[in-house]
Design a protein around this motif. Structure first.
Motif, PDB file in Angstrom:
ATOM      1  N   LYS A  55       0.863  -1.179   0.000  1.00  0.00           N
ATOM      2  CA  LYS A  55       0.000   0.000   0.000  1.00  0.00           C
ATOM      3  C   LYS A  55       0.896   1.224   0.000  1.00  0.00           C
ATOM      4  O   LYS A  55       1.714   1.389   0.885  1.00  0.00           O
ATOM      5  CB  LYS A  55      -0.876  -0.006   1.252  1.00  0.00           C
ATOM      6  CG  LYS A  55      -1.995  -1.026   1.161  1.00  0.00           C
ATOM      7  CD  LYS A  55      -2.851  -1.217   2.416  1.00  0.00           C
ATOM      8  CE  LYS A  55      -2.824  -0.220   3.487  1.00  0.00           C
ATOM      9  NZ  LYS A  55      -3.782  -0.493   4.581  1.00  0.00           N
ATOM     10  N   GLN A 200      -7.030  11.577   8.275  1.00  0.00           N
ATOM     11  CA  GLN A 200      -7.444  10.194   8.588  1.00  0.00           C
ATOM     12  C   GLN A 200      -8.738   9.846   7.836  1.00  0.00           C
ATOM     13  O   GLN A 200      -8.853   8.764   7.246  1.00  0.00           O
ATOM     14  CB  GLN A 200      -7.630  10.031  10.089  1.00  0.00           C
ATOM     15  CG  GLN A 200      -6.298  10.070  10.837  1.00  0.00           C
ATOM     16  CD  GLN A 200      -6.433   9.835  12.329  1.00  0.00           C
ATOM     17  OE1 GLN A 200      -7.531   9.893  12.873  1.00  0.00           O
ATOM     18  NE2 GLN A 200      -5.319   9.582  12.993  1.00  0.00           N
ATOM     19  N   ILE A 203      -7.927   9.303   4.198  1.00  0.00           N
ATOM     20  CA  ILE A 203      -7.231   8.035   3.939  1.00  0.00           C
ATOM     21  C   ILE A 203      -8.256   6.887   3.923  1.00  0.00           C
ATOM     22  O   ILE A 203      -8.240   6.032   3.023  1.00  0.00           O
ATOM     23  CB  ILE A 203      -6.177   7.757   5.051  1.00  0.00           C
ATOM     24  CG1 ILE A 203      -5.110   8.846   5.095  1.00  0.00           C
ATOM     25  CG2 ILE A 203      -5.576   6.355   4.909  1.00  0.00           C
ATOM     26  CD1 ILE A 203      -4.088   8.832   4.037  1.00  0.00           C
ATOM     27  N   ILE A 204      -9.123   6.872   4.915  1.00  0.00           N
ATOM     28  CA  ILE A 204     -10.122   5.796   5.007  1.00  0.00           C
ATOM     29  C   ILE A 204     -11.042   5.830   3.778  1.00  0.00           C
ATOM     30  O   ILE A 204     -11.384   4.795   3.211  1.00  0.00           O
ATOM     31  CB  ILE A 204     -10.913   5.931   6.332  1.00  0.00           C
ATOM     32  CG1 ILE A 204      -9.973   5.614   7.505  1.00  0.00           C
ATOM     33  CG2 ILE A 204     -12.138   5.035   6.348  1.00  0.00           C
ATOM     34  CD1 ILE A 204     -10.477   6.046   8.865  1.00  0.00           C
ATOM     35  N   GLU A 207      -9.222   4.346   0.883  1.00  0.00           N
ATOM     36  CA  GLU A 207      -9.165   2.873   1.019  1.00  0.00           C
ATOM     37  C   GLU A 207     -10.465   2.257   0.502  1.00  0.00           C
ATOM     38  O   GLU A 207     -10.445   1.205  -0.129  1.00  0.00           O
ATOM     39  CB  GLU A 207      -8.925   2.491   2.481  1.00  0.00           C
ATOM     40  CG  GLU A 207      -7.485   2.763   2.909  1.00  0.00           C
ATOM     41  CD  GLU A 207      -7.223   2.459   4.376  1.00  0.00           C
ATOM     42  OE1 GLU A 207      -8.181   2.134   5.116  1.00  0.00           O
ATOM     43  OE2 GLU A 207      -6.053   2.545   4.783  1.00  0.00           O
ATOM     44  N   PHE A 254      -0.344   6.979  12.071  1.00  0.00           N
ATOM     45  CA  PHE A 254      -1.606   6.410  11.582  1.00  0.00           C
ATOM     46  C   PHE A 254      -1.357   5.601  10.296  1.00  0.00           C
ATOM     47  O   PHE A 254      -1.834   4.473  10.144  1.00  0.00           O
ATOM     48  CB  PHE A 254      -2.600   7.548  11.312  1.00  0.00           C
ATOM     49  CG  PHE A 254      -3.902   7.126  10.702  1.00  0.00           C
ATOM     50  CD1 PHE A 254      -4.932   6.631  11.485  1.00  0.00           C
ATOM     51  CD2 PHE A 254      -4.118   7.244   9.327  1.00  0.00           C
ATOM     52  CE1 PHE A 254      -6.147   6.255  10.916  1.00  0.00           C
ATOM     53  CE2 PHE A 254      -5.320   6.873   8.750  1.00  0.00           C
ATOM     54  CZ  PHE A 254      -6.333   6.373   9.548  1.00  0.00           C
ATOM     55  N   LEU A 255      -0.562   6.186   9.395  1.00  0.00           N
ATOM     56  CA  LEU A 255      -0.278   5.510   8.121  1.00  0.00           C
ATOM     57  C   LEU A 255       0.606   4.275   8.334  1.00  0.00           C
ATOM     58  O   LEU A 255       0.400   3.239   7.691  1.00  0.00           O
ATOM     59  CB  LEU A 255       0.389   6.487   7.158  1.00  0.00           C
ATOM     60  CG  LEU A 255      -0.544   7.588   6.644  1.00  0.00           C
ATOM     61  CD1 LEU A 255       0.248   8.740   6.057  1.00  0.00           C
ATOM     62  CD2 LEU A 255      -1.517   7.024   5.612  1.00  0.00           C
ATOM     63  N   ALA A 257       0.721   2.415  10.981  1.00  0.00           N
ATOM     64  CA  ALA A 257      -0.102   1.377  11.614  1.00  0.00           C
ATOM     65  C   ALA A 257      -0.982   0.676  10.587  1.00  0.00           C
ATOM     66  O   ALA A 257      -1.408  -0.468  10.797  1.00  0.00           O
ATOM     67  CB  ALA A 257      -0.961   1.997  12.709  1.00  0.00           C
ATOM     68  N   ARG A 258      -1.248   1.349   9.484  1.00  0.00           N
ATOM     69  CA  ARG A 258      -2.056   0.734   8.416  1.00  0.00           C
ATOM     70  C   ARG A 258      -1.181   0.152   7.308  1.00  0.00           C
ATOM     71  O   ARG A 258      -1.651  -0.122   6.198  1.00  0.00           O
ATOM     72  CB  ARG A 258      -3.031   1.768   7.845  1.00  0.00           C
ATOM     73  CG  ARG A 258      -4.063   2.192   8.877  1.00  0.00           C
ATOM     74  CD  ARG A 258      -4.878   3.369   8.407  1.00  0.00           C
ATOM     75  NE  ARG A 258      -6.132   2.969   7.782  1.00  0.00           N
ATOM     76  CZ  ARG A 258      -7.228   2.656   8.446  1.00  0.00           C
ATOM     77  NH1 ARG A 258      -7.225   2.665   9.760  1.00  0.00           N
ATOM     78  NH2 ARG A 258      -8.330   2.327   7.811  1.00  0.00           N
ATOM     79  N   ASN A 259       0.101  -0.020   7.615  1.00  0.00           N
ATOM     80  CA  ASN A 259       1.054  -0.705   6.723  1.00  0.00           C
ATOM     81  C   ASN A 259       1.304   0.005   5.397  1.00  0.00           C
ATOM     82  O   ASN A 259       1.541  -0.643   4.375  1.00  0.00           O
ATOM     83  CB  ASN A 259       0.618  -2.145   6.442  1.00  0.00           C
ATOM     84  CG  ASN A 259       0.689  -2.988   7.683  1.00  0.00           C
ATOM     85  OD1 ASN A 259       1.628  -2.859   8.475  1.00  0.00           O
ATOM     86  ND2 ASN A 259      -0.308  -3.832   7.881  1.00  0.00           N
ATOM     87  N   TYR A 260       1.244   1.317   5.405  1.00  0.00           N
ATOM     88  CA  TYR A 260       1.560   2.042   4.169  1.00  0.00           C
ATOM     89  C   TYR A 260       3.067   2.166   4.007  1.00  0.00           C
ATOM     90  O   TYR A 260       3.810   2.257   4.986  1.00  0.00           O
ATOM     91  CB  TYR A 260       0.957   3.454   4.207  1.00  0.00           C
ATOM     92  CG  TYR A 260      -0.505   3.470   3.822  1.00  0.00           C
ATOM     93  CD1 TYR A 260      -0.893   3.465   2.488  1.00  0.00           C
ATOM     94  CD2 TYR A 260      -1.491   3.473   4.797  1.00  0.00           C
ATOM     95  CE1 TYR A 260      -2.231   3.462   2.131  1.00  0.00           C
ATOM     96  CE2 TYR A 260      -2.834   3.475   4.449  1.00  0.00           C
ATOM     97  CZ  TYR A 260      -3.190   3.468   3.116  1.00  0.00           C
ATOM     98  OH  TYR A 260      -4.514   3.460   2.762  1.00  0.00           O
TER      99      TYR A 260
END
Ligand SMILES: [Zn+2]
Length: 273
Positions: A55, A200, A203-204, A207, A254-255, A257-260
């Protein structure tokens, strides 16, 4: 009768033992382990294919280099060991060449954001827009050795008409937009919390569209930071810059933690929309 049967048994015994030259095949008792040579080869398990492609997120900072805020942004990026892209103005490179060098030295990406950012001039006709991009590239090239063909139109690509787009395309320019905004240009001044929430949520949202987020933020144009009464346009501009710097660590975490992975804007960056 008994005698006949005895002869039959003897004959069978003779046939089974005496007349066979090949030795009987060895029997392997049930449950006995096989000899190592015959054991099934141990096959290493195939490495699991990644369940989803990497990602990518693109952090972008517009309007600098700024003699104060760009350095603060660079420090946060360095702390997290990540890269971003700076959409620079030629006029600010000329004012702050050392800051521009620092951006380059620390391995960040560069996007041409025009020389002047002066809407009145650059959007007056297609040639004026192209000339302003070329002027920015001259400033970039004086320090970097060459210009860049990736550009971000001040105010966004919707400001460009078809004729301008065609002229830019003929000259090899590639437009990059954004799909997540921090809204750090709020004329009333945004707080770090508002900026974090804006990013945030954006980003969501991206996604849900399966789009790579391209996040718009500003290190900002060069300004006089002194003597700005509270509530004035410049004071709110400064508040926005300070909010971006303050919000950046939480946005990055935040990014992460979401594996970006943090990618640089280049010709392979997918379109924002
Ligand atoms: Zn701009």
């Amino acid at each position: 009768m008994l005698c006949k049967y005895a002869i039959f048994l003897l004959l069978n015994l003779f046939l089974m033992t005496g007349c066979t030259t090949a030795p009987p095949a060895p029997l392997v008792p049930p449950g006995e382990p096989l000899a190592p040579a015959e054991a099934a080869p141990v096959v290493a398990p195939e490495p699991e294919a990644p369940t989803e492609p990497a990602k990518k997120v693109y952090l972008t900072f517009d309007d600098g280099p700024n003699s104060y805020y760009t350095g603060l942004v660079l420090d946060v990026l360095k702390e997290y060991d990540i890269k971003a892209s700076f959409a620079v103005l030629g006029c600010n490179i000329d004012k702050n060449p050392d800051v521009f060098k620092k951006i380059l030295d620390e391995g960040h990406g560069i996007v041409n954001h025009s020389y002047s950012h002066d809407y009145k001039n650059i959007y007056s006709n297609p040639q004026a827009f192209l000339a302003d991009l070329e002027a920015c590239n001259e400033s970039i090239a004086r320090i970097r050795g060459n210009g860049v063909k990736i550009f971000r139109a001040p105010g966004g690509p919707s400001k460009l008409d078809r004729e301008t787009f065609e002229l830019l395309e003929q000259n090899g320019y590639i437009s990059v937009s954004w799909n997540v905004t921090s809204a750090d240009t709020d004329p009333g001044g945004a707080s770090p919390e508002q900026i974090i929430a804006n990013v945030q949520n954006g980003i969501i949202r991206m996604e849900s569209f399966e789009k790579a987020p391209i996040v718009l933020m500003h290190d900002g144009t060069e300004i006089n930071r002194s003597k700005n009464p509270p509530g004035s346009a410049v004071a709110n501009y400064i508040r926005n810059r300070e909010s971006i710097v303050a919000a950046l660590p939480e946005i990055i975490e935040f990014l992460m933690a979401r594996n970006y992975t943090f990618a640089l804007v280049d010709e392979n960056t997918p379109p924002a929309w």
